[in-house]
Write an enzyme that holds these catalytic residues in place. Structure first.
Site, short mmCIF file in Angstrom:
data_model
loop_
_atom_site.label_atom_id
_atom_site.label_comp_id
_atom_site.label_asym_id
_atom_site.label_seq_id
_atom_site.Cartn_x
_atom_site.Cartn_y
_atom_site.Cartn_z
N GLU A 160 0.78 -1.24 0.00
CA GLU A 160 0.00 0.00 0.00
C GLU A 160 0.82 1.30 0.00
O GLU A 160 0.79 2.07 0.96
CB GLU A 160 -0.95 0.01 1.20
N GLU A 368 -5.86 -8.51 -0.02
CA GLU A 368 -6.57 -8.28 1.24
C GLU A 368 -8.02 -7.95 0.94
O GLU A 368 -8.33 -7.22 0.00
CB GLU A 368 -6.00 -7.09 2.04
#
Length: 461
Positions: A160, A368
Site C-alpha cells: 500500500e 486483502e
C-alpha cells in the site's frame, strides 16, 4: 503456479510480537507506539498476536481451514537489525522455520518485503523521503531473495504505497505524523523507485516465481453523473490509484499526474535516470487490497484536509478535501461499520473491470479483503455473521468479474487472526480467528473461519 490461491493475510508488526527477541532491531512503529504521540489507542505491538512463538499453531489452523496460501510480511529489522549492514542469522532462521511450517502443511507462502515497518535508523534519516532509503530497501530485498528466493514463489515488494503515505503525510496519523502532501508525493516516489529496483534485481536472479506490488485500490464513483463529477472521479483516480498502478504496471508515471503535481510542488527529486529503473521494474501481477469504494464530488472550497475515524465511535466522519482536486462524498443509503467503512461488495466488481480496461494483460491477486468490527466472544464462540455476509458478497462479485474476463489468480482474507490494527489498536478485529488477549492469546476460530473453510471447498469442486 496455476492453482487459485485461497488464503488469509497478516503483517509482521501487527501479529508477530517478540519485538526485542532474536536480535531484532527497532522500527518506526516500535518507537512510535512507545511514545507520547501514540495517544488515540495507546497500545503497542510488543506481543501483538504472539505469532513469533505460535506460528506453527496458526499455519496448521489455516491449513485445516482449507486455505492453501498464507500472506505474511518479513520484518526488515529481524533480517538487518540496523536496516543495512550485517545480516542476522537468527532472523534468517526464524523465517526459514516459518517457511518450513508452510511446506509441512502444504501452504503456499506469499511474502511481502515491506509492510509499514521501516528500520528506525532509516526513518530518522528521512525515511522514504530520503532517496537512499530506496536503495537500502533494494539491498535488503536482494538478501531476502538470496536466502528465501528458492522457497518462495510469490513475492510482493511494498504494501500500500498509497495508503501508507496517505496516513503518514496526509491524515498525519502514522509516523512521522505530518500533514504535507508535498512530502507525501516524495515519499511515495521513493517507495515506488525501491519497489521497481527490487523487481529488477529479482528478475536478474532468474528465480522461478512472480513478483508484484500490493496496491490499495478503489472503485472511484460519484452519486451524480455530470462533467464536474466526472472530473472529480478522474482526479481522485490519479490521487489514489494511478499514481501507484500506472507506475507499477506500465513502468512510468502518468503525464497528466505529473502535470498536475508540477503546478503545486517541487518535483526535482524525480531524476531522469530513474525512468529506466521504473521501466525495468514492471510487476508480474498487481496485488489489490479491496475494502470499499471511494465516493467523490467536485472540489468547492476550503483547504486540503483529511480526517479519519480511528476510534470506531460510529459518529466521526471520514472526510477529505483535496484543494483543487476533489472532495469525498457519502452515500446516506449504505450500511457502514463503526469506523465509517461502507459495506458495498459490488465495489470490487467495478474496480476489477476498471483495472481490466486500464491494464488488460496484468493478472490480479486480491491480497486483502476484510471487515473490522467489535467482535465479541460469548461462551467460547464468535458469531460474526456480518463478516460472513461481507466476505461472501465480495467473493460473489470477484467471481462475476472473472466471468466477465478479469484474470484474478487469488483471494486473501484480511486477516488470518485478530491482530494489532495500527492506531485503531486491538478492539478493531478483522481475524477469521479470535485472539483472547486476556487469556494468553488463546486462539478461537470464529464462525467466519468455518464458513470460509466450507466456502473454499465448495469453490474448488
Amino acid at each position: 503456479m496455476s492453482k487459485f490461491l485461497w488464503g488469509s493475510a497478516t503483517s509482521a508488526y501487527q501479529c508477530e510480537g517478540g519485538w526485542r527477541e532474536g536480535g531484532k532491531g527497532l522500527t518506526n512503529w516500535d518507537i512510535f507506539c512507545h511514545s507520547d504521540e501514540n495517544s488515540v489507542n495507546p497500545v503497542t505491538g510488543d506481543v501483538a498476536s504472539d505469532v513469533y512463538h505460535r506460528y506453527e499453531e496458526d499455519i496448521r489452523m489455516l491449513a485445516k481451514g482449507n486455505q492453501n496460501a498464507y500472506r505474511f510480511s518479513l520484518c526488515w529489522t529481524r533480517i538487518l537489525p540496523n536496516g543495512t549492514g550485517e545480516v542476522s542469522q537468527a532472523g534468517i532462521d526464524f523465517y526459514n522455520r516459518v517457511l518450513d511450517t508452510c511446506e509441512k502443511y502444504g501452504v503456499e507462502p506469499f511474502v511481502t518485503l515491506y509492510h509499514y515497518d521501516i528500520p528506525i535508523s532509516l526513518f530518522k534519516s528521512g525515511g522514504w523521503e530520503n532517496r537512499e532509503t530506496a536503495f537500502a530497501f533494494i539491498e535488503y530485498a536482494k538478501i531476502c531473495f538470496k536466502y528465501f528466493g528458492h522457497r518462495v514463489k510469490y513475492w510482493a515488494t511494498v504494501n500500500e504505497p498509497n495508503y501508507e503515505t496517505y496516513c503518514c503525510y496526509g491524515r498525519g496519523n502514522y509516523p512521522p505524523n505530518v500533514q504535507n502532501l508535498s512530502r507525501r508525493w516524495k515519499a511515495m516516489y521513493h517507495l515506488l523507485l525501491g519497489s521497481a529496483g527490487c523487481i529488477h534485481e529479482y528478475k536478474k536472479m532468474n528465480l522461478k516465481g512472480m513478483i508484484g506490488i500490493v496496491s490499495d485500490s478503489y472503485s472511484i464513483e460519484s452519486l451524480v453523473d455530470n462533467e464536474e463529477y466526472r472530473e472529480a472521479i478522474y482526479n481522485a483516480d490519479l490521487f489514489y490509484n494511478r499514481c501507484v498502478n500506472d507506475v507499477s504496471v506500465l513502468g512510468e508515471y502518468p503525464q497528466d499526474f505529473i502535470d498536475k503535481l508540477s503546478k503545486e510542488y517541487d518535483l526535482s527529486y524525480m531524476l531522469p535516470e530513474d525512468k529506466v529503473i521504473f521501466k525495468e521494474g514492471i510487476v508480474d501481477y498487481l496485488g489489490i487490497n479491496a475494502y470499499d469504494r471511494t465516493l467523490v464530488k467536485p472540489y468547492t472550497t476550503g483547504e486540503t484536509c483529511m480526517i479519519a475515524n480511528n476510534t470506531g465511535d460510529g459518529v466521526t466522519k471520514n472526510s477529505t478535501i483535496i484543494k483543487g482536486w476533489f472532495e469525498l462524498d457519502e452515500d446516506p443509503n449504505t450500511i457502514k461499520n463503526a469506523w465509517g467503512c461502507e459495506l458495498y461488495p459490488k465495489s470490487v466488481y467495478n474496480l476489477l473491470l476498471d483495472l481490466k480496461d486500464k491494464y488488460p494483460k496484468i493478472p490480479i491477486i486480491i491480497t486483502e479483503n476484510g471487515l473490522g468490527y467489535y467482535d465479541e466472544c460469548i461462551d467460547g464462540k464468535v458469531n460474526d455473521q456480518y463478516r460472513i455476509e461481507f466476505l461472501n458478497g465480495f467473493i460473489y462479485w470477484i467471481k462475476k468479474a472473472m466471468e466477465d474476463g478479469c484474470d484474478v489468480r487469488g483471494y486473501f482474507v484480511w486477516s488470518t487472526m485478530d491482530l494489532y490494527s495500527w492506531i485503531n489498536g486491538y478492539k478493531k478485529r478483522y481475524g477469521l480467528v479470535y485472539i483472547d488477549y486476556e487469556d494468553n492469546n488463546k486462539r478461537i476460530p470464529k464462525e467466519s473461519y468455518y464458513w470460509y473453510k466450507k466456502k473454499i471447498k465448495e469453490e474448488r469442486f
